[in-house]
Write a protein that holds these residues in place. Structure first.
Motif, PDB file in Angstrom:
ATOM      1  N   PRO A  22     -22.952 -68.489 -72.994  1.00 32.66           N
ATOM      2  CA  PRO A  22     -23.125 -69.055 -71.359  1.00 32.66           C
ATOM      3  C   PRO A  22     -21.927 -68.945 -69.966  1.00 32.66           C
ATOM      4  CG  PRO A  22     -23.827 -71.038 -72.411  1.00 32.66           C
ATOM      5  CD  PRO A  22     -24.220 -69.561 -73.634  1.00 32.66           C
ATOM      6  N   GLN A  23     -21.840 -68.681 -69.526  1.00 31.55           N
ATOM      7  CA  GLN A  23     -20.953 -68.925 -68.933  1.00 31.55           C
ATOM      8  C   GLN A  23     -20.991 -70.838 -68.324  1.00 31.55           C
ATOM      9  OE1 GLN A  23     -17.858 -66.793 -67.697  1.00 31.55           O
ATOM     10  NE2 GLN A  23     -19.147 -65.697 -68.515  1.00 31.55           N
ATOM     11  N   ILE A  24     -19.158 -71.726 -68.099  1.00 36.26           N
ATOM     12  CA  ILE A  24     -19.186 -72.646 -67.848  1.00 36.26           C
ATOM     13  C   ILE A  24     -19.456 -72.714 -66.501  1.00 36.26           C
ATOM     14  CG2 ILE A  24     -17.900 -74.316 -68.631  1.00 36.26           C
ATOM     15  CD1 ILE A  24     -16.787 -73.676 -71.547  1.00 36.26           C
ATOM     16  N   ALA A  25     -18.206 -72.021 -66.234  1.00 37.14           N
ATOM     17  CA  ALA A  25     -18.415 -71.966 -64.741  1.00 37.14           C
ATOM     18  C   ALA A  25     -19.349 -71.529 -64.233  1.00 37.14           C
ATOM     19  CB  ALA A  25     -16.630 -72.308 -63.525  1.00 37.14           C
ATOM     20  N   ASP A  26     -19.779 -71.862 -62.648  1.00 34.63           N
ATOM     21  CA  ASP A  26     -20.574 -71.014 -61.745  1.00 34.63           C
ATOM     22  C   ASP A  26     -20.054 -70.429 -60.873  1.00 34.63           C
ATOM     23  OD1 ASP A  26     -20.303 -73.859 -60.825  1.00 34.63           O
ATOM     24  OD2 ASP A  26     -22.276 -74.430 -60.143  1.00 34.63           O
ATOM     25  N   ALA A  27     -20.716 -70.188 -59.541  1.00 35.11           N
ATOM     26  CA  ALA A  27     -19.725 -69.576 -58.513  1.00 35.11           C
ATOM     27  C   ALA A  27     -18.897 -70.639 -57.741  1.00 35.11           C
ATOM     28  CB  ALA A  27     -21.352 -68.607 -57.668  1.00 35.11           C
ATOM     29  N   ALA A  28     -19.461 -71.228 -57.140  1.00 37.06           N
ATOM     30  CA  ALA A  28     -19.218 -72.494 -57.349  1.00 37.06           C
ATOM     31  C   ALA A  28     -18.256 -73.085 -57.649  1.00 37.06           C
ATOM     32  CB  ALA A  28     -19.618 -74.272 -56.086  1.00 37.06           C
ATOM     33  N   ALA A  29     -17.564 -72.850 -59.086  1.00 34.74           N
ATOM     34  CA  ALA A  29     -16.582 -73.576 -59.520  1.00 34.74           C
ATOM     35  C   ALA A  29     -15.593 -72.087 -59.675  1.00 34.74           C
ATOM     36  CB  ALA A  29     -16.968 -74.316 -60.907  1.00 34.74           C
ATOM     37  N   GLU A  30     -16.128 -71.715 -59.991  1.00 39.88           N
ATOM     38  CA  GLU A  30     -15.167 -70.406 -59.606  1.00 39.88           C
ATOM     39  C   GLU A  30     -14.133 -70.309 -58.252  1.00 39.88           C
ATOM     40  OE1 GLU A  30     -16.953 -66.327 -60.505  1.00 39.88           O
ATOM     41  OE2 GLU A  30     -17.162 -66.858 -62.822  1.00 39.88           O
ATOM     42  N   LEU A  42     -14.798 -82.012 -59.423  1.00 38.03           N
ATOM     43  CA  LEU A  42     -16.261 -80.914 -60.203  1.00 38.03           C
ATOM     44  C   LEU A  42     -16.906 -82.038 -61.097  1.00 38.03           C
ATOM     45  CD1 LEU A  42     -16.339 -77.210 -58.959  1.00 38.03           C
ATOM     46  CD2 LEU A  42     -16.617 -78.875 -57.526  1.00 38.03           C
ATOM     47  N   GLY A  43     -16.247 -82.850 -62.118  1.00 38.43           N
ATOM     48  CA  GLY A  43     -16.449 -83.246 -62.795  1.00 38.43           C
ATOM     49  C   GLY A  43     -16.685 -82.217 -63.670  1.00 38.43           C
ATOM     50  N   LEU A  44     -15.803 -81.243 -64.083  1.00 37.34           N
ATOM     51  CA  LEU A  44     -16.085 -80.070 -64.479  1.00 37.34           C
ATOM     52  C   LEU A  44     -15.011 -79.821 -65.372  1.00 37.34           C
ATOM     53  CD1 LEU A  44     -17.937 -77.130 -65.264  1.00 37.34           C
ATOM     54  CD2 LEU A  44     -16.956 -76.210 -63.559  1.00 37.34           C
ATOM     55  N   LYS A  45     -15.444 -80.401 -67.201  1.00 41.03           N
ATOM     56  CA  LYS A  45     -14.258 -79.975 -67.471  1.00 41.03           C
ATOM     57  C   LYS A  45     -14.222 -78.293 -68.340  1.00 41.03           C
ATOM     58  CE  LYS A  45     -12.359 -82.181 -71.802  1.00 41.03           C
ATOM     59  NZ  LYS A  45     -12.082 -83.382 -72.274  1.00 41.03           N
ATOM     60  N   LEU A  46     -12.504 -78.172 -68.254  1.00 37.53           N
ATOM     61  CA  LEU A  46     -12.748 -76.888 -67.636  1.00 37.53           C
ATOM     62  C   LEU A  46     -10.738 -76.435 -69.388  1.00 37.53           C
ATOM     63  CD1 LEU A  46     -13.130 -74.480 -65.074  1.00 37.53           C
ATOM     64  CD2 LEU A  46     -14.354 -74.799 -66.813  1.00 37.53           C
ATOM     65  N   SER A  47     -10.811 -75.218 -69.787  1.00 36.71           N
ATOM     66  CA  SER A  47      -9.299 -75.402 -70.774  1.00 36.71           C
ATOM     67  C   SER A  47      -9.173 -75.109 -69.230  1.00 36.71           C
ATOM     68  CB  SER A  47      -9.944 -75.061 -71.345  1.00 36.71           C
ATOM     69  OG  SER A  47      -9.952 -74.068 -71.785  1.00 36.71           O
TER      70      SER A  47
END
Length: 154
Positions: free
Chosen positions: A65-73, A99-104
């Motif tokens: 599943p995708q980590i980032a949703d549309a708002a994060a993108e 956003l508190g979303l941890k991405l590499s």
């Protein structure tokens, strides 16, 4: 500007099979297959699916599943435009703060590439000037202490 969807070779064959069947209803799957250059089982499978669903596209496939949703993108695309975000890792850190979303950084790079952007470009290093080239050519070679000591032992 609307981006046109790329049609694969398999999708093109499916379209041709459906088109042949609609315009030549008396043709069998074998005859359609010979006409478009593929196996009759392929034709039969896709004509049946088209009759049942009205669609010729592949079924959705499972995957991570995708980590980032549309708002994060959208946030990542906006952050890529900021002057303080000079790398994908900077964008990932800014996204985590906001956003508190941890991405590499590699996830950010893939997302930007998928959206048709290239955030980081190769650094352009200027060529040597004529003055610098002459300085390198005319530079006297001085023996290092190690080579002098090694030469004394011989």
């Amino acid at each position: 500007m609307v981006k046109q969807q790329h049609i694969t070779h398999a999708q093109e064959l499916r379209l041709q099979a459906v088109h042949c069947q609609q315009h030549n209803q008396s043709w069998s799957a074998s005859k359609i297959g010979k006409h478009i250059g593929c196996n009759r089982m392929f034709v039969s499978r896709w004509l049946t699916r088209h009759q049942q669903t009205g669609d010729i596209n592949d079924k959705p496939r499972s995957g991570r599943p995708q980590i980032a949703d549309a708002a994060a993108e959208n946030y990542i695309l906006m952050a890529a435009q900021l002057p303080e975000c000079t790398s994908a890792a900077d964008i990932a850190a800014k996204t985590q703060q906001a956003l508190g979303l941890k991405l590499s950084g590699s996830t950010v790079t893939r997302l930007l590439k998928r959206k048709g952007l290239q955030h980081l470009t190769a650094k352009v290093v200027p060529m040597l000037t004529v003055k610098q080239k002459l300085a390198r050519v005319n530079m006297p070679r001085q023996p290092s202490e190690e080579s002098v000591a090694h030469g004394a032992e011989s």
